[in-house]
Motif scaffolding. Structure first.
Motif, mmCIF file in Angstrom:
data_model
loop_
_atom_site.group_PDB
_atom_site.id
_atom_site.type_symbol
_atom_site.label_atom_id
_atom_site.label_comp_id
_atom_site.label_asym_id
_atom_site.label_seq_id
_atom_site.Cartn_x
_atom_site.Cartn_y
_atom_site.Cartn_z
ATOM 1 N N GLU A 1 -4.104 -17.040 -56.752
ATOM 2 C CA GLU A 1 -4.500 -17.347 -57.790
ATOM 3 C C GLU A 1 -5.205 -18.915 -57.457
ATOM 4 O O GLU A 1 -4.444 -19.786 -56.794
ATOM 5 C CB GLU A 1 -3.704 -17.500 -59.010
ATOM 6 N N ILE A 2 -6.347 -19.228 -57.805
ATOM 7 C CA ILE A 2 -7.206 -20.426 -57.207
ATOM 8 C C ILE A 2 -6.378 -21.764 -57.427
ATOM 9 O O ILE A 2 -6.464 -22.285 -56.337
ATOM 10 C CB ILE A 2 -8.432 -20.291 -57.870
ATOM 11 N N TYR A 3 -5.814 -22.036 -58.686
ATOM 12 C CA TYR A 3 -4.914 -22.937 -58.673
ATOM 13 C C TYR A 3 -3.790 -23.156 -57.923
ATOM 14 O O TYR A 3 -3.231 -23.963 -57.203
ATOM 15 C CB TYR A 3 -4.681 -23.348 -60.298
ATOM 16 N N MET A 4 -3.016 -21.867 -57.794
ATOM 17 C CA MET A 4 -1.893 -21.982 -57.135
ATOM 18 C C MET A 4 -1.990 -22.221 -55.482
ATOM 19 O O MET A 4 -1.066 -22.600 -54.871
ATOM 20 C CB MET A 4 -1.113 -20.552 -57.483
ATOM 21 N N LYS A 5 -3.132 -21.536 -55.253
ATOM 22 C CA LYS A 5 -3.546 -21.639 -53.748
ATOM 23 C C LYS A 5 -3.889 -22.831 -53.207
ATOM 24 O O LYS A 5 -3.284 -23.255 -52.208
ATOM 25 C CB LYS A 5 -4.899 -20.686 -53.631
ATOM 26 N N TYR A 6 -4.749 -23.564 -53.864
ATOM 27 C CA TYR A 6 -4.871 -24.976 -53.492
ATOM 28 C C TYR A 6 -4.124 -26.100 -53.851
ATOM 29 O O TYR A 6 -3.946 -27.355 -53.200
ATOM 30 C CB TYR A 6 -6.513 -25.533 -54.003
ATOM 31 N N SER A 7 -3.327 -26.131 -55.013
ATOM 32 C CA SER A 7 -2.642 -27.145 -55.622
ATOM 33 C C SER A 7 -1.115 -27.415 -55.199
ATOM 34 O O SER A 7 -0.497 -26.577 -55.443
ATOM 35 C CB SER A 7 -2.769 -27.106 -57.380
ATOM 36 N N GLY B 1 0.885 -27.151 -58.094
ATOM 37 C CA GLY B 1 1.143 -25.602 -58.515
ATOM 38 C C GLY B 1 2.117 -24.737 -57.560
ATOM 39 O O GLY B 1 2.822 -24.259 -57.984
ATOM 40 N N ASN B 2 1.960 -25.244 -56.197
ATOM 41 C CA ASN B 2 2.585 -24.451 -55.176
ATOM 42 C C ASN B 2 3.729 -24.976 -54.693
ATOM 43 O O ASN B 2 4.292 -24.397 -53.726
ATOM 44 C CB ASN B 2 1.758 -23.588 -54.319
ATOM 45 N N ASN B 3 4.419 -26.108 -55.349
ATOM 46 C CA ASN B 3 5.517 -26.756 -54.463
ATOM 47 C C ASN B 3 5.327 -27.247 -53.214
ATOM 48 O O ASN B 3 5.974 -27.172 -52.246
ATOM 49 C CB ASN B 3 6.522 -25.853 -54.890
ATOM 50 N N GLN C 1 1.013 -16.897 -56.603
ATOM 51 C CA GLN C 1 0.654 -16.246 -57.733
ATOM 52 C C GLN C 1 1.360 -16.801 -59.098
ATOM 53 O O GLN C 1 2.520 -16.763 -58.811
ATOM 54 C CB GLN C 1 0.219 -14.847 -58.112
ATOM 55 N N PRO C 2 0.784 -17.121 -60.283
ATOM 56 C CA PRO C 2 1.615 -17.366 -61.670
ATOM 57 C C PRO C 2 2.119 -15.898 -61.842
ATOM 58 O O PRO C 2 1.752 -14.790 -61.767
ATOM 59 C CB PRO C 2 0.511 -17.600 -62.362
ATOM 60 N N PHE C 3 3.546 -16.016 -62.173
ATOM 61 C CA PHE C 3 4.125 -14.897 -62.928
ATOM 62 C C PHE C 3 3.512 -14.418 -63.775
ATOM 63 O O PHE C 3 3.095 -15.164 -64.806
ATOM 64 C CB PHE C 3 5.884 -15.326 -63.243
ATOM 65 N N GLY C 4 3.307 -13.019 -63.994
ATOM 66 C CA GLY C 4 2.734 -12.393 -64.875
ATOM 67 C C GLY C 4 1.090 -12.267 -64.979
ATOM 68 O O GLY C 4 0.497 -12.205 -65.903
ATOM 69 N N PRO D 1 4.447 -11.799 -51.592
ATOM 70 C CA PRO D 1 3.800 -12.371 -52.846
ATOM 71 C C PRO D 1 5.104 -13.413 -53.257
ATOM 72 O O PRO D 1 6.039 -13.182 -53.452
ATOM 73 C CB PRO D 1 3.766 -11.231 -53.629
ATOM 74 N N ILE D 2 4.579 -14.689 -53.775
ATOM 75 C CA ILE D 2 5.477 -15.436 -54.273
ATOM 76 C C ILE D 2 5.113 -15.871 -55.743
ATOM 77 O O ILE D 2 4.162 -16.253 -55.829
ATOM 78 C CB ILE D 2 5.407 -16.866 -53.277
ATOM 79 N N ASP D 3 6.028 -15.485 -56.627
ATOM 80 C CA ASP D 3 5.715 -15.836 -58.149
ATOM 81 C C ASP D 3 6.142 -17.423 -58.378
ATOM 82 O O ASP D 3 7.173 -17.993 -57.896
ATOM 83 C CB ASP D 3 6.366 -15.173 -59.222
ATOM 84 N N TYR D 4 5.104 -18.044 -59.227
ATOM 85 C CA TYR D 4 5.362 -19.393 -59.520
ATOM 86 C C TYR D 4 5.387 -19.667 -60.867
ATOM 87 O O TYR D 4 4.507 -18.870 -61.619
ATOM 88 C CB TYR D 4 4.391 -20.455 -59.014
ATOM 89 N N ASP D 5 6.434 -20.245 -61.382
ATOM 90 C CA ASP D 5 6.765 -20.233 -62.747
ATOM 91 C C ASP D 5 7.803 -21.054 -63.305
ATOM 92 O O ASP D 5 8.496 -21.606 -62.280
ATOM 93 C CB ASP D 5 7.399 -18.706 -63.071
ATOM 94 N N PRO D 6 7.857 -21.660 -64.635
ATOM 95 C CA PRO D 6 8.573 -22.843 -64.698
ATOM 96 C C PRO D 6 10.157 -22.556 -64.533
ATOM 97 O O PRO D 6 10.981 -23.421 -64.165
ATOM 98 C CB PRO D 6 8.590 -23.175 -66.222
ATOM 99 N N SER D 7 10.557 -21.220 -64.429
ATOM 100 C CA SER D 7 12.116 -20.687 -64.124
ATOM 101 C C SER D 7 12.322 -20.270 -62.753
ATOM 102 O O SER D 7 13.457 -20.275 -62.669
ATOM 103 C CB SER D 7 12.244 -19.575 -65.131
ATOM 104 N N ALA D 8 11.223 -20.336 -61.994
ATOM 105 C CA ALA D 8 11.402 -20.165 -60.590
ATOM 106 C C ALA D 8 12.024 -20.984 -59.910
ATOM 107 O O ALA D 8 11.425 -22.466 -60.066
ATOM 108 C CB ALA D 8 10.096 -19.416 -60.150
ATOM 109 N N THR D 9 13.038 -21.004 -59.059
ATOM 110 C CA THR D 9 13.268 -21.726 -58.319
ATOM 111 C C THR D 9 12.866 -22.107 -56.999
ATOM 112 O O THR D 9 12.397 -21.184 -56.195
ATOM 113 C CB THR D 9 14.959 -21.835 -58.155
#
Length: 417
Positions: free
Chosen positions: A226-232, A235-237, A355-358, A384-392
């Motif tokens: 997802e574009i934000y998760m890819k570059y930020s 977003g991608n820790n 990618q964002p979860f969901g 694939p790696i999901d990013y989400d507030p609850s993901a560690t």
């Protein structure tokens, strides 16, 4: 009714911009400054950003929305800005993705924290919202396009040089130098078209090629998603920094590829739905001109023979043939699948899909296409790696380490890495 950004506000209001891609946006922000706007590219990060996002945005909403809105509200609350003299900018795609609704979520969040008087500017190319004090002129769009071309080049070159440089920090220093130089040129309406741009592109490539490097075998990893998760990095820790710490060379597809894809969709709509004849024709003409600049940048990279040169957008599009219909264009659509194949063909066989979860579009065109991609390119090693507030972070890093361990096995056995 939401407040609008008026012409009077342009004189003394500060416009806050969320930061998706530091290399690109640090150049592009000068386009706004060059046209009389006072802009700030936000750098605030940390747990308070997502805390503010979760406080005012439902936790089922897309993770990038939580981060972008959280970053803006955190800046308003703790960044020392005068909330009575600020406006916010947020992009609005107009597609079927939830990104089209971020602006309404932001306004709702501002109401909740008693800042509903702050104008929110929609940055879009479809005329969905208009503000008297903010207009995207053709001249601004031309400069923004040039900024993204430069940003793509600086990103690609620094990523290929940084892991091998003899003196650490030279690549990043060169990015900073050219960002400052291009910002100054833009302020004087120079360097964004014709021979001046060609000269700058060649000079950038020459200077990166002259950085002393050492020969090392590193694992080559591509980042898609997802574009934000890819570059930020927010977003991608800080995914790219983490991969480089693990001894990798990282490739991230160009931001212009996504913008070409967005424009190309207008032509697809004409083909599929039989409408917007003139819009499709104008878009085709504009894209042909833009592809010439893309080729100018590619030739500058090719001259030294030291860099992996991205293939043109039109060739990358062909990689998707037989996999996804070109009508699959919600979110990143077929482009994400094509980017994975492009990376594999460029030697970056190990791929992290952020990618964002969901995120339904990404689950279809990324997770859902991994098997199809690996059948066409068996050497591909995709996680694939999901990013989400609850993901560690630990869970995300462990999955990445597993991908890297497979890459090291391939390296030892002589397979492509």
């Amino acid at each position: 009714m939401s407040p609008v950004f008026t012409k009077a506000m342009k004189k003394d209001y500060t416009i806050l911009i969320p930061n998706m891609s530091p290399v690109h946006f640090n150049i592009a922000k000068e386009v706004f400054a060059n046209h009389g706007y006072t802009v700030v590219l936000l750098e605030n990060e940390g747990p308070n950003v997502i805390r503010e996002g979760l406080r005012y945005v439902h936790n089922d909403i897309c993770y990038p929305a939580q981060l972008v809105i959280g970053q803006l509200i955190d800046a308003l609350k703790h960044g020392g800005y005068d909330a009575d003299k600020c406006a916010l900018v947020i992009t609005q795609t107009g597609g079927g993705c939830r990104a089209s609704n971020y602006i309404f979520l932001l306004r709702k969040a501002l109401e909740k924290c008693q800042m509903g008087h702050i104008p929110v500017i929609s940055l879009n190319l479809k005329g969905m919202e208009k503000n008297p004090g903010f207009k995207l002129t053709p001249f601004m769009l031309l400069q923004a396009y040039s900024a993204f071309i430069y940003g793509d080049l600086l990103m690609a070159l620094s990523n290929q040089v940084r892991p091998y440089e003899v003196t650490k920090g030279e690549a990043d220093a060169l990015v900073a130098k050219w960002t400052a130089y291009l910002s100054e040129r833009f302020a004087h309406n120079r360097g964004y078209i014709g021979w001046a741009m060609k000269r700058n592109l060649n000079a950038i490539c020459d200077e990166f090629a002259s950085i002393p490097t050492q020969t090392q075998q590193r694992i080559k990893v591509g980042i898609v998603g997802e574009i934000y998760m890819k570059y930020s990095p927010l977003g991608n820790n800080k995914l790219q920094a983490y991969l480089e710490e693990q001894g990798c060379e990282v490739m991230v597809p160009s931001l212009m590829g996504f913008l070409y894809y967005g424009a190309d969709n207008a032509i697809t709509d004409r083909t599929y739905y039989g409408k917007r004849f003139f819009s499709a024709k104008i878009t085709q003409f504009i894209l042909r001109q833009l592809y010439k600049v893309e080729e100018m940048s590619r030739k500058a990279m090719q001259k030294s023979g030291k860099f992996t040169v991205p293939i043109p957008y039109t060739e990358m599009k062909k990689l998707n043939e037989g996999l996804l219909d070109y009508g699959v264009k919600m979110g990143e659509g077929w482009l994400l699948t094509a980017e994975m194949l492009d990376l594999v063909h460029s030697g970056y066989t190990n791929i992290v899909c952020a990618q964002p979860f969901g995120c339904l579009p990404n689950h279809i065109v990324a997770k859902g296409m991994i098997r199809a991609v690996t059948e066409r390119a068996p050497e591909a090693n995709i996680v694939p790696i999901d990013y989400d507030p609850s993901a560690t972070h630990v869970n995300q890093e462990n999955r990445i380490k597993l991908m890297l361990s497979i890459a090291k096995e391939h390296q030892q056995t002589g397979k492509s890495v």
